[in-house]
Design a protein around this motif. Sequence first.
Motif, PDB file in Angstrom:
ATOM      1  N   LEU A 295      36.761  48.941  62.929  1.00 12.51           N
ATOM      2  CA  LEU A 295      35.775  47.573  62.607  1.00 12.51           C
ATOM      3  C   LEU A 295      36.369  46.577  62.126  1.00 12.51           C
ATOM      4  O   LEU A 295      36.402  45.321  62.642  1.00 12.51           O
ATOM      5  CB  LEU A 295      34.977  48.028  61.351  1.00 12.51           C
ATOM      6  N   LEU A 296      37.524  46.613  61.456  1.00 16.67           N
ATOM      7  CA  LEU A 296      38.601  45.523  60.944  1.00 16.67           C
ATOM      8  C   LEU A 296      39.064  44.953  62.211  1.00 16.67           C
ATOM      9  O   LEU A 296      39.186  43.712  62.641  1.00 16.67           O
ATOM     10  CB  LEU A 296      39.809  46.015  59.940  1.00 16.67           C
ATOM     11  N   MET A 297      39.654  45.714  63.162  1.00 15.18           N
ATOM     12  CA  MET A 297      40.319  45.291  64.319  1.00 15.18           C
ATOM     13  C   MET A 297      39.179  44.678  65.431  1.00 15.18           C
ATOM     14  O   MET A 297      39.198  43.688  66.023  1.00 15.18           O
ATOM     15  CB  MET A 297      41.015  46.447  65.093  1.00 15.18           C
ATOM     16  N   ASN A 298      37.840  44.970  65.320  1.00 18.35           N
ATOM     17  CA  ASN A 298      36.885  44.390  66.237  1.00 18.35           C
ATOM     18  C   ASN A 298      36.606  42.968  65.510  1.00 18.35           C
ATOM     19  O   ASN A 298      36.420  42.128  66.465  1.00 18.35           O
ATOM     20  CB  ASN A 298      35.331  45.395  65.731  1.00 18.35           C
ATOM     21  N   ILE A 299      36.694  42.804  64.420  1.00 18.97           N
ATOM     22  CA  ILE A 299      36.412  41.588  63.681  1.00 18.97           C
ATOM     23  C   ILE A 299      37.650  40.490  64.026  1.00 18.97           C
ATOM     24  O   ILE A 299      37.477  39.269  64.414  1.00 18.97           O
ATOM     25  CB  ILE A 299      36.358  41.545  62.338  1.00 18.97           C
ATOM     26  N   LEU A 300      38.874  40.943  64.420  1.00 23.31           N
ATOM     27  CA  LEU A 300      39.960  40.509  64.729  1.00 23.31           C
ATOM     28  C   LEU A 300      40.071  40.191  66.517  1.00 23.31           C
ATOM     29  O   LEU A 300      41.074  39.297  66.902  1.00 23.31           O
ATOM     30  CB  LEU A 300      41.363  41.000  64.361  1.00 23.31           C
ATOM     31  N   THR A 301      39.291  40.767  67.160  1.00 22.86           N
ATOM     32  CA  THR A 301      39.238  40.780  68.530  1.00 22.86           C
ATOM     33  C   THR A 301      39.235  39.333  68.975  1.00 22.86           C
ATOM     34  O   THR A 301      40.029  39.101  69.997  1.00 22.86           O
ATOM     35  CB  THR A 301      38.198  41.343  69.093  1.00 22.86           C
ATOM     36  N   PRO A 302      38.399  38.550  68.731  1.00 26.01           N
ATOM     37  CA  PRO A 302      38.403  37.227  69.208  1.00 26.01           C
ATOM     38  C   PRO A 302      39.831  36.221  69.022  1.00 26.01           C
ATOM     39  O   PRO A 302      40.279  35.733  69.867  1.00 26.01           O
ATOM     40  CB  PRO A 302      37.297  36.421  68.484  1.00 26.01           C
ATOM     41  N   HIS A 303      40.442  36.576  67.957  1.00 28.71           N
ATOM     42  CA  HIS A 303      41.589  35.897  67.685  1.00 28.71           C
ATOM     43  C   HIS A 303      42.824  36.519  68.495  1.00 28.71           C
ATOM     44  O   HIS A 303      43.790  35.953  68.759  1.00 28.71           O
ATOM     45  CB  HIS A 303      41.989  36.172  66.037  1.00 28.71           C
ATOM     46  N   ILE A 304      42.679  37.934  68.355  1.00 28.36           N
ATOM     47  CA  ILE A 304      43.644  38.410  69.564  1.00 28.36           C
ATOM     48  C   ILE A 304      43.814  38.025  70.874  1.00 28.36           C
ATOM     49  O   ILE A 304      44.766  37.904  71.492  1.00 28.36           O
ATOM     50  CB  ILE A 304      43.393  39.968  69.458  1.00 28.36           C
ATOM     51  N   ASP A 305      42.224  38.026  71.282  1.00 27.93           N
ATOM     52  CA  ASP A 305      42.248  37.281  72.712  1.00 27.93           C
ATOM     53  C   ASP A 305      42.783  35.730  72.902  1.00 27.93           C
ATOM     54  O   ASP A 305      43.405  35.442  73.872  1.00 27.93           O
ATOM     55  CB  ASP A 305      40.744  37.475  73.300  1.00 27.93           C
ATOM     56  N   GLU A 306      42.508  35.166  71.818  1.00 25.43           N
ATOM     57  CA  GLU A 306      43.060  33.637  71.859  1.00 25.43           C
ATOM     58  C   GLU A 306      44.515  33.614  72.048  1.00 25.43           C
ATOM     59  O   GLU A 306      45.078  32.841  72.634  1.00 25.43           O
ATOM     60  CB  GLU A 306      42.525  33.137  70.784  1.00 25.43           C
ATOM     61  N   LEU A 307      44.989  34.585  71.163  1.00 22.77           N
ATOM     62  CA  LEU A 307      46.656  34.433  70.999  1.00 22.77           C
ATOM     63  C   LEU A 307      47.425  35.274  72.191  1.00 22.77           C
ATOM     64  O   LEU A 307      48.581  34.691  72.437  1.00 22.77           O
ATOM     65  CB  LEU A 307      47.113  35.433  69.531  1.00 22.77           C
ATOM     66  N   THR A 308      46.655  36.039  72.858  1.00 22.82           N
ATOM     67  CA  THR A 308      47.342  36.724  73.982  1.00 22.82           C
ATOM     68  C   THR A 308      46.575  36.354  75.473  1.00 22.82           C
ATOM     69  O   THR A 308      47.196  37.057  76.219  1.00 22.82           O
ATOM     70  CB  THR A 308      46.984  38.312  73.859  1.00 22.82           C
ATOM     71  N   ARG A 309      45.852  35.288  75.439  1.00 22.84           N
ATOM     72  CA  ARG A 309      45.429  35.005  76.848  1.00 22.84           C
ATOM     73  C   ARG A 309      46.646  34.414  77.672  1.00 22.84           C
ATOM     74  O   ARG A 309      47.388  33.864  77.051  1.00 22.84           O
ATOM     75  CB  ARG A 309      44.088  34.090  76.676  1.00 22.84           C
TER      76      ARG A 309
END
Length: 321
Positions: A295-309
Amino acid sequence: MSEIKHGNLIVSSAPHVVSPVNTSRIMLDVIIALMPALLMAVYVFGPRALLLTVSCVIASVVFEWAFRKITGRTQTISDLSAVVTGVLLSFNLPANLPIWMAVIGCFVAIVVVKQLFGGLGQNFANPAIVGRIVLFVSFATPMTTWPLTRMQLAGGADAVTGPTPLGLLQKGAMEDLPSNADMFMGFIGGSMGEISALALLIGGVYLVIRKVIEPTIPVCFIATVAVMALLMGQDPIFHICAGGVMLGAIFMATDYVTSPITTKGKIVFGIGCGILTMLIRMFSSYPEGVSFAILLMNILTPHIDELTRMKLNGVPKGGEQ
Protein backbone atom coordinates in the motif's frame (compact mmCIF):
# COMPACT_ATOMS: atom_id res chain seq x y z
CA MET A 1 -5.62 6.88 -39.75
CA SER A 2 -4.67 7.58 -43.32
CA GLU A 3 -4.69 4.91 -45.98
CA ILE A 4 -3.73 4.63 -49.65
CA LYS A 5 -5.46 2.18 -51.99
CA HIS A 6 -3.41 0.45 -54.70
CA GLY A 7 -5.83 -1.81 -56.57
CA ASN A 8 -6.94 -4.42 -54.05
CA LEU A 9 -4.10 -3.60 -51.63
CA ILE A 10 -4.71 -1.15 -48.82
CA VAL A 11 -1.58 0.43 -47.31
CA SER A 12 -2.34 2.09 -43.98
CA SER A 13 -0.37 3.69 -41.18
CA ALA A 14 0.69 1.80 -38.07
CA PRO A 15 -0.20 -0.04 -35.93
CA HIS A 16 -0.83 -3.10 -38.08
CA VAL A 17 -0.91 -5.85 -35.44
CA VAL A 18 -4.28 -6.92 -34.08
CA SER A 19 -4.01 -8.68 -30.72
CA PRO A 20 -6.70 -10.78 -29.01
CA VAL A 21 -5.35 -9.69 -25.62
CA ASN A 22 -7.78 -7.53 -23.64
CA THR A 23 -8.67 -6.91 -20.02
CA SER A 24 -10.99 -9.89 -19.69
CA ARG A 25 -8.36 -12.20 -21.22
CA ILE A 26 -5.72 -10.94 -18.78
CA MET A 27 -8.05 -11.27 -15.81
CA LEU A 28 -9.01 -14.78 -16.87
CA ASP A 29 -5.32 -15.71 -16.90
CA VAL A 30 -4.95 -14.30 -13.38
CA ILE A 31 -7.96 -16.31 -12.21
CA ILE A 32 -6.46 -19.47 -13.72
CA ALA A 33 -3.14 -18.71 -12.03
CA LEU A 34 -4.90 -18.37 -8.66
CA MET A 35 -6.56 -21.78 -8.89
CA PRO A 36 -3.63 -23.86 -7.51
CA ALA A 37 -3.60 -21.71 -4.36
CA LEU A 38 -7.39 -22.01 -4.04
CA LEU A 39 -7.25 -25.80 -4.37
CA MET A 40 -4.55 -25.91 -1.70
CA ALA A 41 -6.63 -23.70 0.61
CA VAL A 42 -9.64 -25.99 0.24
CA TYR A 43 -7.44 -29.04 0.90
CA VAL A 44 -5.92 -27.50 4.04
CA PHE A 45 -8.93 -25.66 5.51
CA GLY A 46 -11.86 -27.56 4.03
CA PRO A 47 -14.93 -26.37 2.08
CA ARG A 48 -15.19 -23.21 4.22
CA ALA A 49 -12.32 -21.78 2.17
CA LEU A 50 -14.25 -22.30 -1.06
CA LEU A 51 -17.41 -20.80 0.46
CA LEU A 52 -15.53 -17.68 1.55
CA THR A 53 -13.94 -17.25 -1.87
CA VAL A 54 -17.21 -17.68 -3.75
CA SER A 55 -18.93 -15.25 -1.37
CA CYS A 56 -16.26 -12.60 -1.95
CA VAL A 57 -16.47 -13.04 -5.72
CA ILE A 58 -20.27 -12.74 -5.75
CA ALA A 59 -20.22 -9.72 -3.44
CA SER A 60 -17.55 -7.96 -5.51
CA VAL A 61 -19.40 -8.52 -8.79
CA VAL A 62 -22.74 -7.42 -7.30
CA PHE A 63 -21.23 -4.27 -5.79
CA GLU A 64 -19.62 -3.31 -9.10
CA TRP A 65 -22.82 -4.03 -11.05
CA ALA A 66 -24.98 -2.09 -8.57
CA PHE A 67 -22.68 0.93 -8.47
CA ARG A 68 -22.46 1.15 -12.26
CA LYS A 69 -26.25 0.71 -12.50
CA ILE A 70 -27.02 3.39 -9.92
CA THR A 71 -24.60 5.90 -11.43
CA GLY A 72 -25.73 5.19 -15.00
CA ARG A 73 -22.32 4.04 -16.19
CA THR A 74 -21.48 1.31 -18.66
CA GLN A 75 -21.35 -2.11 -17.03
CA THR A 76 -17.84 -3.50 -16.60
CA ILE A 77 -18.39 -6.77 -14.77
CA SER A 78 -17.61 -8.71 -17.95
CA ASP A 79 -13.95 -7.64 -17.74
CA LEU A 80 -13.61 -10.03 -14.75
CA SER A 81 -11.59 -7.53 -12.70
CA ALA A 82 -14.18 -7.66 -9.90
CA VAL A 83 -13.83 -11.45 -9.84
CA VAL A 84 -10.06 -11.14 -9.43
CA THR A 85 -10.50 -8.60 -6.63
CA GLY A 86 -12.91 -10.93 -4.83
CA VAL A 87 -10.55 -13.89 -5.07
CA LEU A 88 -7.53 -11.87 -3.95
CA LEU A 89 -9.39 -10.37 -1.01
CA SER A 90 -10.57 -13.80 0.13
CA PHE A 91 -6.98 -15.07 -0.12
CA ASN A 92 -5.98 -12.41 2.43
CA LEU A 93 -8.52 -13.58 5.00
CA PRO A 94 -8.68 -16.37 7.57
CA ALA A 95 -10.84 -19.21 6.26
CA ASN A 96 -13.11 -18.92 9.31
CA LEU A 97 -13.86 -15.20 8.96
CA PRO A 98 -17.62 -14.46 9.10
CA ILE A 99 -19.03 -13.96 5.62
CA TRP A 100 -20.64 -10.62 6.47
CA MET A 101 -17.26 -9.19 7.44
CA ALA A 102 -15.76 -10.35 4.16
CA VAL A 103 -18.63 -8.65 2.30
CA ILE A 104 -17.75 -5.35 4.01
CA GLY A 105 -14.21 -5.77 2.73
CA CYS A 106 -15.55 -6.34 -0.78
CA PHE A 107 -17.59 -3.13 -0.54
CA VAL A 108 -14.52 -1.14 0.46
CA ALA A 109 -12.42 -2.69 -2.30
CA ILE A 110 -14.93 -2.35 -5.13
CA VAL A 111 -16.97 0.74 -4.31
CA VAL A 112 -14.65 2.92 -2.24
CA VAL A 113 -11.23 2.15 -3.71
CA LYS A 114 -12.12 1.22 -7.28
CA GLN A 115 -15.40 2.74 -8.46
CA LEU A 116 -15.37 6.04 -6.57
CA PHE A 117 -12.00 6.78 -8.17
CA GLY A 118 -13.33 6.13 -11.66
CA GLY A 119 -13.21 2.37 -12.05
CA LEU A 120 -10.54 0.05 -13.39
CA GLY A 121 -7.38 1.93 -14.23
CA GLN A 122 -8.09 4.88 -11.91
CA ASN A 123 -7.64 3.40 -8.43
CA PHE A 124 -4.69 4.70 -6.42
CA ALA A 125 -4.01 1.42 -4.61
CA ASN A 126 -4.72 -2.27 -4.99
CA PRO A 127 -8.41 -2.64 -3.99
CA ALA A 128 -7.99 -6.04 -2.35
CA ILE A 129 -5.13 -4.79 -0.17
CA VAL A 130 -7.09 -1.78 1.05
CA GLY A 131 -10.12 -3.99 1.73
CA ARG A 132 -7.96 -6.33 3.76
CA ILE A 133 -6.36 -3.51 5.77
CA VAL A 134 -9.75 -1.95 6.55
CA LEU A 135 -11.00 -5.32 7.78
CA PHE A 136 -7.88 -5.77 9.89
CA VAL A 137 -8.28 -2.36 11.51
CA SER A 138 -12.03 -2.80 12.03
CA PHE A 139 -12.13 -6.45 13.10
CA ALA A 140 -8.69 -7.14 14.53
CA THR A 141 -9.61 -10.23 16.55
CA PRO A 142 -11.48 -12.17 13.82
CA MET A 143 -8.82 -11.16 11.29
CA THR A 144 -6.07 -12.64 13.45
CA THR A 145 -7.88 -15.80 14.58
CA TRP A 146 -6.45 -18.55 12.41
CA PRO A 147 -8.17 -21.93 11.99
CA LEU A 148 -6.08 -25.06 12.40
CA THR A 149 -5.20 -27.04 9.30
CA ARG A 150 -6.71 -30.44 8.62
CA MET A 151 -3.27 -31.92 9.40
CA GLN A 152 -3.23 -30.33 12.84
CA LEU A 153 -6.78 -31.46 13.53
CA ALA A 154 -5.96 -34.99 12.38
CA GLY A 155 -3.05 -34.99 14.82
CA GLY A 156 -5.43 -34.65 17.74
CA ALA A 157 -5.17 -30.92 18.40
CA ASP A 158 -7.36 -29.87 21.32
CA ALA A 159 -8.19 -26.45 19.82
CA VAL A 160 -9.72 -25.11 16.62
CA THR A 161 -7.46 -22.07 16.15
CA GLY A 162 -3.75 -21.48 16.42
CA PRO A 163 -0.90 -19.09 15.57
CA THR A 164 0.73 -18.61 12.20
CA PRO A 165 4.47 -19.18 11.66
CA LEU A 166 5.08 -15.41 11.81
CA GLY A 167 3.05 -15.24 15.03
CA LEU A 168 5.21 -18.01 16.52
CA LEU A 169 8.35 -16.18 15.45
CA GLN A 170 7.19 -12.96 17.07
CA LYS A 171 6.48 -14.82 20.32
CA GLY A 172 9.89 -16.46 20.23
CA ALA A 173 8.41 -19.96 20.09
CA MET A 174 11.17 -21.21 17.81
CA GLU A 175 10.68 -24.86 18.77
CA ASP A 176 7.11 -24.77 17.43
CA LEU A 177 7.96 -23.36 14.01
CA PRO A 178 6.97 -25.58 11.06
CA SER A 179 9.65 -26.84 8.71
CA ASN A 180 10.51 -24.89 5.58
CA ALA A 181 9.23 -27.86 3.57
CA ASP A 182 5.80 -27.67 5.23
CA MET A 183 5.64 -23.93 4.58
CA PHE A 184 6.69 -24.35 0.96
CA MET A 185 3.99 -26.96 0.40
CA GLY A 186 1.33 -25.13 2.42
CA PHE A 187 0.67 -27.33 5.45
CA ILE A 188 0.52 -24.32 7.79
CA GLY A 189 -1.94 -21.84 9.24
CA GLY A 190 -2.48 -18.32 7.94
CA SER A 191 -4.55 -16.40 5.43
CA MET A 192 -6.02 -19.07 3.22
CA GLY A 193 -4.46 -17.99 -0.08
CA GLU A 194 -0.95 -17.33 1.17
CA ILE A 195 -0.11 -20.67 2.77
CA SER A 196 1.39 -22.57 -0.17
CA ALA A 197 4.47 -21.03 -1.75
CA LEU A 198 4.51 -23.87 -4.29
CA ALA A 199 0.95 -23.22 -5.49
CA LEU A 200 1.61 -19.49 -5.78
CA LEU A 201 4.87 -20.11 -7.62
CA ILE A 202 3.06 -22.30 -10.14
CA GLY A 203 0.57 -19.50 -10.73
CA GLY A 204 3.37 -16.97 -11.07
CA VAL A 205 5.22 -19.04 -13.66
CA TYR A 206 1.98 -19.37 -15.63
CA LEU A 207 1.50 -15.59 -15.64
CA VAL A 208 5.08 -14.99 -16.81
CA ILE A 209 4.72 -17.57 -19.59
CA ARG A 210 1.46 -15.96 -20.67
CA LYS A 211 3.22 -12.55 -20.54
CA VAL A 212 0.59 -11.22 -18.15
CA ILE A 213 3.26 -10.05 -15.71
CA GLU A 214 6.98 -9.38 -15.88
CA PRO A 215 9.14 -11.11 -13.26
CA THR A 216 10.91 -7.88 -12.30
CA ILE A 217 8.77 -6.87 -9.30
CA PRO A 218 8.30 -10.38 -7.84
CA VAL A 219 12.01 -11.19 -8.15
CA CYS A 220 13.12 -7.88 -6.61
CA PHE A 221 10.50 -8.15 -3.85
CA ILE A 222 11.36 -11.73 -2.88
CA ALA A 223 15.13 -11.26 -3.25
CA THR A 224 15.03 -8.17 -1.03
CA VAL A 225 13.13 -10.06 1.65
CA ALA A 226 15.78 -12.80 1.49
CA VAL A 227 18.68 -10.34 1.73
CA MET A 228 17.05 -8.40 4.56
CA ALA A 229 16.41 -11.63 6.45
CA LEU A 230 20.07 -12.63 6.13
CA LEU A 231 21.20 -9.20 7.32
CA MET A 232 18.90 -9.53 10.34
CA GLY A 233 20.14 -13.02 11.17
CA GLN A 234 16.91 -14.68 10.06
CA ASP A 235 16.18 -17.67 7.83
CA PRO A 236 15.45 -16.23 4.34
CA ILE A 237 13.48 -19.30 3.23
CA PHE A 238 11.23 -18.94 6.28
CA HIS A 239 10.45 -15.30 5.52
CA ILE A 240 9.79 -16.00 1.86
CA CYS A 241 7.39 -18.87 2.53
CA ALA A 242 5.74 -17.52 5.69
CA GLY A 243 2.98 -14.95 5.44
CA GLY A 244 2.01 -13.10 2.30
CA VAL A 245 5.33 -12.49 0.53
CA MET A 246 4.68 -14.87 -2.36
CA LEU A 247 1.02 -13.87 -2.76
CA GLY A 248 1.82 -10.18 -2.52
CA ALA A 249 4.88 -10.26 -4.78
CA ILE A 250 3.28 -12.26 -7.59
CA PHE A 251 -0.37 -11.25 -7.60
CA MET A 252 -0.72 -7.90 -5.83
CA ALA A 253 2.45 -5.88 -6.25
CA THR A 254 2.30 -6.53 -10.01
CA ASP A 255 -1.07 -4.81 -10.45
CA TYR A 256 -0.82 -2.80 -13.69
CA VAL A 257 -2.59 0.26 -12.33
CA THR A 258 -0.78 0.70 -9.02
CA SER A 259 2.77 -0.37 -9.92
CA PRO A 260 5.39 1.60 -11.91
CA ILE A 261 5.58 1.51 -15.69
CA THR A 262 9.34 1.72 -16.20
CA THR A 263 11.75 -1.15 -15.57
CA LYS A 264 13.81 0.97 -13.19
CA GLY A 265 10.62 1.91 -11.41
CA LYS A 266 9.61 -1.74 -11.06
CA ILE A 267 12.99 -2.53 -9.50
CA VAL A 268 12.66 0.34 -7.02
CA PHE A 269 9.08 -0.70 -6.27
CA GLY A 270 9.98 -4.34 -5.62
CA ILE A 271 12.96 -3.47 -3.44
CA GLY A 272 10.88 -0.97 -1.49
CA CYS A 273 8.16 -3.55 -0.86
CA GLY A 274 10.73 -6.03 0.41
CA ILE A 275 12.45 -3.57 2.72
CA LEU A 276 9.20 -2.29 4.22
CA THR A 277 7.88 -5.82 4.68
CA MET A 278 10.91 -6.88 6.71
CA LEU A 279 11.07 -3.67 8.73
CA ILE A 280 7.43 -4.09 9.75
CA ARG A 281 7.89 -7.79 10.51
CA MET A 282 10.96 -7.29 12.67
CA PHE A 283 10.36 -3.95 14.40
CA SER A 284 6.58 -3.43 14.68
CA SER A 285 3.98 -4.96 16.97
CA TYR A 286 2.39 -6.68 13.97
CA PRO A 287 4.08 -9.86 12.68
CA GLU A 288 3.19 -9.31 9.01
CA GLY A 289 3.94 -6.33 6.81
CA VAL A 290 3.23 -7.27 3.18
CA SER A 291 -0.11 -5.48 2.80
CA PHE A 292 1.10 -2.28 4.43
CA ALA A 293 4.32 -2.36 2.41
CA ILE A 294 2.54 -2.70 -0.93
CA LEU A 295 0.00 0.00 0.00
CA LEU A 296 2.77 2.46 0.89
CA MET A 297 4.60 1.70 -2.36
CA ASN A 298 1.32 2.06 -4.31
CA ILE A 299 1.06 5.60 -2.97
CA LEU A 300 4.63 6.31 -4.08
CA THR A 301 4.17 4.85 -7.58
CA PRO A 302 3.45 8.17 -9.39
CA HIS A 303 6.62 9.65 -7.89
CA ILE A 304 8.66 6.56 -8.78
CA ASP A 305 7.43 6.79 -12.38
CA GLU A 306 8.29 10.48 -12.49
CA LEU A 307 11.82 9.91 -11.20
CA THR A 308 12.57 6.90 -13.40
CA ARG A 309 10.93 7.85 -16.68
CA MET A 310 13.13 8.00 -19.77
CA LYS A 311 14.66 11.39 -20.48
CA LEU A 312 14.70 12.13 -24.23
CA ASN A 313 17.79 13.94 -25.54
CA GLY A 314 17.01 17.24 -27.17
CA VAL A 315 13.52 17.51 -25.70
CA PRO A 316 13.07 20.43 -23.30
CA LYS A 317 11.63 19.78 -19.84
CA GLY A 318 7.88 19.30 -20.03
CA GLY A 319 8.08 18.28 -23.67
CA GLU A 320 7.95 21.89 -24.89
CA GLN A 321 9.14 22.52 -28.42
